[in-house]
Design an enzyme around this catalytic site. Structure first.
Site, PDB file in Angstrom:
ATOM      1  N   LYS A   9       0.850  -1.172   0.000  1.00 47.28           N
ATOM      2  CA  LYS A   9       0.000   0.000   0.000  1.00 47.28           C
ATOM      3  C   LYS A   9       0.893   1.231   0.000  1.00 47.28           C
ATOM      4  O   LYS A   9       1.914   1.234   0.686  1.00 47.28           O
ATOM      5  CB  LYS A   9      -0.857  -0.037   1.283  1.00 47.28           C
ATOM      6  N   PRO A 189       4.876   8.202   0.782  1.00 41.12           N
ATOM      7  CA  PRO A 189       5.031   7.393  -0.435  1.00 41.12           C
ATOM      8  C   PRO A 189       6.412   6.723  -0.512  1.00 41.12           C
ATOM      9  O   PRO A 189       7.401   7.243   0.018  1.00 41.12           O
ATOM     10  CB  PRO A 189       4.872   8.416  -1.570  1.00 41.12           C
ATOM     11  N   ASN A 190       6.435   5.582  -1.192  1.00 36.92           N
ATOM     12  CA  ASN A 190       7.688   4.867  -1.495  1.00 36.92           C
ATOM     13  C   ASN A 190       8.522   4.525  -0.269  1.00 36.92           C
ATOM     14  O   ASN A 190       9.746   4.469  -0.331  1.00 36.92           O
ATOM     15  CB  ASN A 190       8.539   5.692  -2.486  1.00 36.92           C
ATOM     16  N   ARG A 191       7.820   4.308   0.846  1.00 38.00           N
ATOM     17  CA  ARG A 191       8.473   3.851   2.095  1.00 38.00           C
ATOM     18  C   ARG A 191       9.449   4.857   2.712  1.00 38.00           C
ATOM     19  O   ARG A 191      10.236   4.502   3.585  1.00 38.00           O
ATOM     20  CB  ARG A 191       9.207   2.507   1.877  1.00 38.00           C
ATOM     21  N   LEU A 192       9.409   6.113   2.226  1.00 40.57           N
ATOM     22  CA  LEU A 192      10.274   7.120   2.852  1.00 40.57           C
ATOM     23  C   LEU A 192       9.436   7.875   3.893  1.00 40.57           C
ATOM     24  O   LEU A 192       9.074   9.039   3.714  1.00 40.57           O
ATOM     25  CB  LEU A 192      10.848   8.058   1.782  1.00 40.57           C
TER      26      LEU A 192
END
Ligand SMILES: Cc1cc2nc3c(=O)[nH]c(=O)nc-3n(C[C@H](O)[C@H](O)[C@H](O)COP(=O)(O)O)c2cc1C
Length: 213
Positions: A9, A189-192
């Protein structure tokens, strides 16, 4: 085998910047908590995990309900002779955590638990519905019991023989957790992701740092 590697997600709803955070973590907690309460996708915003180090040396986490919070700490109620009660007696260091999926937010609080003043536990016990009071009295929380019928018969017996007023048993009451560190996690977003941690220093000032996700 169930492979969940495709469960993925993207977290995109909010961000958390140093410029937005308050000097005192309680203010940020209050903002996030109230936003969770108001959010349609969050049910029981006050449900939190409490982790303790057990007498067997294993950590254990279970959900309880946060019933009050202030500068002095975070309060929940339970049975003092339960597994968690015995664990806290031996080691008062606990961890509380909230996960509000609808907000893509997590809060992790490390702190020290102590028993709430008995008059405050009395006041909360008195405010509970009678059947909840009865259950708290008759349930030897965390002990092995013979059957559900055993508990129901104890509940019925006490409900029938007691009048309107039930006294809080000494083995049931509140804990207040005085925070040592409070970490706010905001999915990005993007695990950052954003992680901001407040820690109390020796002078009782809050030191704020960003942590890598
Ligand atoms: C949503 C939810 C709320 C709960 N609230 C409480 C609570 O406020 N106090 C409590 O003692 N147990 C509560 N429980 C039950 C605990 O998770 C746990 O089963 C119980 O306290 C016994 O834990 P222990 O044996 O590790 O001491 C709740 C469970 C859930 C799922």
């Amino acid at each position: 085998m169930q492979d969940l590697s495709n469960f993925r997600k993207s977290y995109e709803k909010f961000d958390l910047n140093e410029s937005d955070v308050t000097d005192n973590p309680l203010e940020l907690f209050r903002d996030w908590f109230n936003e969770a309460v108001d959010h349609d996708a969050v049910d029981e915003a006050n449900a939190m995990s409490v982790s303790t180090i057990g007498l067997d040396g294993f950590p254990k986490t279970r959900v309880v309900l946060l019933k009050r919070y202030s500068e002095n700490g975070f309060v929940f109620y339970t049975n003092y002779e339960s597994e968690k009660g015995r664990a806290i007696e031996a080691n008062p260091h606990v961890c509380l955590s909230f996960f509000w999926p609808g907000m893509e937010r997590q809060v992790i609080i490390k702190g020290t638990a102590s028993k709430l003043a008995s008059n405050l536990s009395d006041g909360y016990f008195e405010s509970r519905p009678k059947l909840s009071q009865v259950s708290a009295i008759i349930s030897p929380q965390s002990q092995v019991v013979p059957s559900r019928e055993y508990l129901e018969s104890k509940q019925k017996e006490l409900t029938e023989k007691s009048g309107d007023h039930l006294e809080r048993p000494k083995y049931w009451g509140g804990y207040i957790v005085f925070p040592q560190s409070i970490e706010f996690w905001q999915g990005r977003p993007n695990r950052l992701h954003d992680r901001i941690r407040y820690e109390l220093n020796d002078a009782y000032d809050w030191v704020i740092n960003r942590l890598a996700p």
